[in-house]
Design a protein around this motif. Sequence first.
Motif, PDB file in Angstrom:
ATOM      1  N   THR A   1      -1.231  51.632 -28.870  1.00  0.00           N
ATOM      2  CA  THR A   1      -1.411  50.840 -27.660  1.00  0.00           C
ATOM      3  C   THR A   1      -0.413  51.295 -26.607  1.00  0.00           C
ATOM      4  N   THR A   2      -0.659  50.938 -25.364  1.00  0.00           N
ATOM      5  CA  THR A   2       0.203  51.380 -24.278  1.00  0.00           C
ATOM      6  C   THR A   2       1.403  50.459 -24.142  1.00  0.00           C
ATOM      7  N   ILE A   3       2.529  51.048 -23.759  1.00  0.00           N
ATOM      8  CA  ILE A   3       3.734  50.291 -23.469  1.00  0.00           C
ATOM      9  C   ILE A   3       3.829  50.142 -21.963  1.00  0.00           C
ATOM     10  N   ILE A   4       3.870  48.926 -21.485  1.00  0.00           N
ATOM     11  CA  ILE A   4       3.924  48.677 -20.051  1.00  0.00           C
ATOM     12  C   ILE A   4       5.374  48.860 -19.586  1.00  0.00           C
TER      13      ILE A   4
ATOM     14  N   ASP B   1      -6.363  49.410 -22.469  1.00  0.00           N
ATOM     15  CA  ASP B   1      -6.974  49.339 -21.139  1.00  0.00           C
ATOM     16  C   ASP B   1      -6.320  50.420 -20.293  1.00  0.00           C
ATOM     17  N   LEU B   2      -7.131  51.251 -19.660  1.00  0.00           N
ATOM     18  CA  LEU B   2      -6.589  52.406 -18.948  1.00  0.00           C
ATOM     19  C   LEU B   2      -7.518  52.799 -17.804  1.00  0.00           C
ATOM     20  N   ARG B   3      -6.906  53.069 -16.652  1.00  0.00           N
ATOM     21  CA  ARG B   3      -7.649  53.562 -15.481  1.00  0.00           C
ATOM     22  C   ARG B   3      -6.933  54.791 -14.931  1.00  0.00           C
TER      23      ARG B   3
ATOM     24  N   LEU C   1     -10.988  52.922 -19.559  1.00  0.00           N
ATOM     25  CA  LEU C   1     -11.148  52.359 -20.900  1.00  0.00           C
ATOM     26  C   LEU C   1     -10.873  50.866 -20.824  1.00  0.00           C
ATOM     27  N   LYS C   2     -11.775  50.088 -21.406  1.00  0.00           N
ATOM     28  CA  LYS C   2     -11.630  48.636 -21.399  1.00  0.00           C
ATOM     29  C   LYS C   2     -11.581  48.121 -22.836  1.00  0.00           C
ATOM     30  N   ASN C   3     -10.378  47.651 -23.224  1.00  0.00           N
ATOM     31  CA  ASN C   3     -10.164  47.052 -24.547  1.00  0.00           C
ATOM     32  C   ASN C   3     -10.709  47.954 -25.661  1.00  0.00           C
ATOM     33  N   VAL C   4     -10.305  49.206 -25.638  1.00  0.00           N
ATOM     34  CA  VAL C   4     -10.841  50.214 -26.563  1.00  0.00           C
ATOM     35  C   VAL C   4     -10.021  50.255 -27.858  1.00  0.00           C
ATOM     36  N   TYR C   5     -10.751  50.265 -28.969  1.00  0.00           N
ATOM     37  CA  TYR C   5     -10.172  50.427 -30.304  1.00  0.00           C
ATOM     38  C   TYR C   5     -10.819  51.641 -30.956  1.00  0.00           C
ATOM     39  N   LYS C   6     -10.049  52.323 -31.791  1.00  0.00           N
ATOM     40  CA  LYS C   6     -10.588  53.374 -32.630  1.00  0.00           C
ATOM     41  C   LYS C   6     -10.025  53.198 -34.033  1.00  0.00           C
ATOM     42  N   TYR C   7     -10.923  52.976 -34.997  1.00  0.00           N
ATOM     43  CA  TYR C   7     -10.520  52.757 -36.374  1.00  0.00           C
ATOM     44  C   TYR C   7     -10.753  54.021 -37.195  1.00  0.00           C
ATOM     45  N   HIS C   8      -9.846  54.287 -38.108  1.00  0.00           N
ATOM     46  CA  HIS C   8     -10.037  55.316 -39.125  1.00  0.00           C
ATOM     47  C   HIS C   8     -10.124  54.611 -40.473  1.00  0.00           C
TER      48      HIS C   8
END
Length: 237
Positions: free
Chosen positions: A226-229, A34-36, A13-20
């Motif tokens: 969002t992810t927490i690093i 961002d996720l691999r 996933l590259k800079n992915v947003y999902k709006y409701h």
Amino acid sequence: MSLETADSPLVELKNVYKYHYSKELETAAINGIDLRIQSGEFVAIMGPSGSGKSTLLNLIGMIDRPSRGHYFFQGQLTNQLVKKELAILRKNNIGFVFQSFNLIDELTAAENVELPLIYLRIPASQRKKRVQQALAELEMSHRMNHYPQQLSGGQQQRIAIARTIVTEPSLILADEPTGNLDSEHGKIVMDKLAYFHQRGATIIMVTHSSRDAARAQRTIELFDGTTIIPEADFLAS
């Protein structure tokens, strides 16, 4: 568009947003992730309620689409695929395990496990063999002719996992797989997921349980979409 190489992650996933959307409000359930995830990984996704865990799993499983950003599966950009193409990609590669089992009450355990093979148009002779093998691997052969209401919660979840692995998916998505189970049956289910991971399956599991997450190779923490690093990863970058 396909960018698949030997080093391509299974999921990216590259800079992915999902709006409701509601009548007067736009909410970002997923907020620039961002996720691999590489083939063969066992990944746990954790976070408080409302952090976007199930939404992220639905995006990865192609049940839902990103509002913004790009999602690659096996190196292929999925954003531009039509619903039929997404459905084919999903059913040929992804298996789902849900907290609520989602078995059909009118079908026996064996018939529930067989159902996805019918959708894949697998010949009847092959279906029977694969169903028997899947049930045996989940130690449920003795319950193959029982209906869901005749099974305990742990047994129903094992049937649900058999239904998932019978299609030999490259990716298993598990959404709170032990959420409705006691600790003993939860451990059995986690043991089975770990077994299929050892055999090469990629597993992405949403969980509230730190004990279950400890069975994974790494944990992704979500907060407000969002992810927490982790601090160690941040300092190393």
